[in-house]
Design an enzyme around this catalytic site. Structure first.
Site, PDB file in Angstrom:
ATOM      1  N   GLY A  27      72.871  -8.128 150.705  1.00  0.00           N
ATOM      2  CA  GLY A  27      73.109  -7.781 149.334  1.00  0.00           C
ATOM      3  C   GLY A  27      73.582  -9.099 148.614  1.00  0.00           C
ATOM      4  N   GLN A  62      76.922  -9.303 142.489  1.00  0.00           N
ATOM      5  CA  GLN A  62      77.924 -10.012 141.928  1.00  0.00           C
ATOM      6  C   GLN A  62      78.921 -10.870 142.871  1.00  0.00           C
ATOM      7  OE1 GLN A  62      81.355  -7.644 140.737  1.00  0.00           O
ATOM      8  NE2 GLN A  62      82.021  -9.264 139.312  1.00  0.00           N
ATOM      9  N   ASN A  66      65.752  -4.658 153.074  1.00  0.00           N
ATOM     10  CA  ASN A  66      66.330  -3.334 152.565  1.00  0.00           C
ATOM     11  C   ASN A  66      67.128  -2.870 153.734  1.00  0.00           C
ATOM     12  OD1 ASN A  66      67.262  -0.731 152.334  1.00  0.00           O
ATOM     13  ND2 ASN A  66      65.237  -0.216 151.072  1.00  0.00           N
ATOM     14  N   TYR A 113      81.256   6.722 145.963  1.00  0.00           N
ATOM     15  CA  TYR A 113      81.625   5.391 146.429  1.00  0.00           C
ATOM     16  C   TYR A 113      82.971   5.231 147.345  1.00  0.00           C
ATOM     17  CZ  TYR A 113      82.730   0.459 145.687  1.00  0.00           C
ATOM     18  OH  TYR A 113      83.225  -0.786 145.737  1.00  0.00           O
ATOM     19  N   LYS A 146      83.307   4.638 151.038  1.00  0.00           N
ATOM     20  CA  LYS A 146      83.932   3.307 151.519  1.00  0.00           C
ATOM     21  C   LYS A 146      85.414   3.819 152.834  1.00  0.00           C
ATOM     22  CE  LYS A 146      82.034  -0.028 149.638  1.00  0.00           C
ATOM     23  NZ  LYS A 146      81.169  -1.236 150.339  1.00  0.00           N
TER      24      LYS A 146
END
Ligand code: VAH
Length: 316
Positions: free
Chosen positions: A9, A13, A53, A143, A147
């Site tokens: 990943g 960001q 992936n 999400y 998590k």
């Protein structure tokens, strides 16, 4: 011993800046950037890149076999807003991506694994102010659910198999280098771009929506400090609460106005991200991170705002 680090990943960001920081510390060729998307200029030209992936276990196995990493950072995930648009993909990527890495880290005896959690693990029933490390956690987004489950798996792999997996509950991360991807806190990034471009911005979160945030420089430094900390000093193996600075869109706009006096903030109502934000804490108690690895943020709202505007001006 030379560290060999794999970052999955790497184009996200946080991944973009974490790879740059890790390459500065450990050498460009000792940090392999992995993602399903083409690398951006910095990463592609500064060290090894692999198309990976995290849901393809064979590809992952090839990467572990080829590099025998001493550290693995798994940053690939669907964030809160995008996750609500595609719940099953979010669960699959966030959960099975993690389980693939945890299993392979055991097989290849990876010394340390890093996996980010989020303040999204808290929900409407959690305390809103100075949310503690341990409390009611009733996330109401896929999400947040993924998590929270992931934190449980990390602690399980540590306790049952001795895997040194470490994790941080990131607040909203503010940065100027890489575009954010599908988060609820991303208004606090878009606002800077719009302030410079149009001297105005329409926030999808209401004026009084206070959320825990952090500047990217602090988030990257804190992450590496955690990974460098003595294992015996770490009391949390689910995921550490982690705090920077909390603010509302209104307070952020007032800080921006100190630099751009004509800046005008308006509000877009009925955005689904408002419901997500309503379930999250306003501020976080990160005393475990302070005690276990002397965590201390360096950026407050004023210094973060000045740094964001300065850097964005120079990249326009
Ligand atoms: C999101 N930026 O908005 C992420 C983060 C706490 C928020 O996890 O989904």
């Amino acid at each position: 011993m030379t560290e060999r680090i794999v970052v999955l990943g790497s184009n996200g960001q946080i991944g973009t800046e974490l790879v740059t920081a890790l390459r500065r510390s450990y050498g460009e060729n000792n940090v392999v950037a992995c993602d399903i998307r083409r690398p951006d200029y910095d990463i592609k030209n500064a060290g090894p890149f692999e198309f990976v992936n995290v849901l393809e276990k064979d590809t992952l196995n090839t990467i572990f076999k080829k590099y025998k990493p001493t550290q693995v950072y798994l940053l690939a995930a669907l964030l809160s807003a995008t996750g609500e648009q595609n719940p099953k993909l979010a669960w699959d990527l966030n959960m099975n991506g993690l389980l693939n890495i945890l299993d392979l880290a055991l097989v290849y005896k990876t010394a340390k694994v890093y996996w980010p959690s989020s303040i999204a693990v808290f929900g409407p029933g959690s305390p809103k102010e100075h949310t503690p490390q341990f409390c009611v956690m009733d996330p109401n987004t896929v999400y947040g659910i993924s998590k929270l489950a992931g934190e449980r798996w990390c602690e399980y792999y540590h306790q049952k198999y001795g895997l040194d997996v470490r994790s941080i509950r990131y607040p909203g991360i503010i940065s100027w280098k890489a575009a954010p991807g599908g988060g609820t806190t991303d208004y606090a990034i878009h606002i800077f771009h719009e302030a410079l471009k149009k001297q105005s911005y329409s926030s999808f979160l209401s004026a009084d929506t206070e959320l825990p945030m952090m500047y990217m420089d602090d988030a990257v430094r804190g992450t590496i400090e955690l990974m460098d900390a003595e294992s015996s000093k770490l009391n949390i193996r689910s995921s550490y609460n982690f705090a920077g600075v909390s603010f509302t869109p209104e307070v952020l706009a007032a800080e921006i106005k100190k630099h751009i006096p004509d800046f005008k903030l308006s509000y877009t109502e009925h955005d689904p991200r408002q419901n997500i934000a309503n379930g999250w804490p306003k501020s976080i108690d990160d005393s475990y991170a302070v005690n276990d690895w002397a965590w201390k943020p360096k950026f407050d709202l004023a210094t973060m705002t000045a740094d964001m505007l300065e850097n964005l001006k120079n990249t326009k």
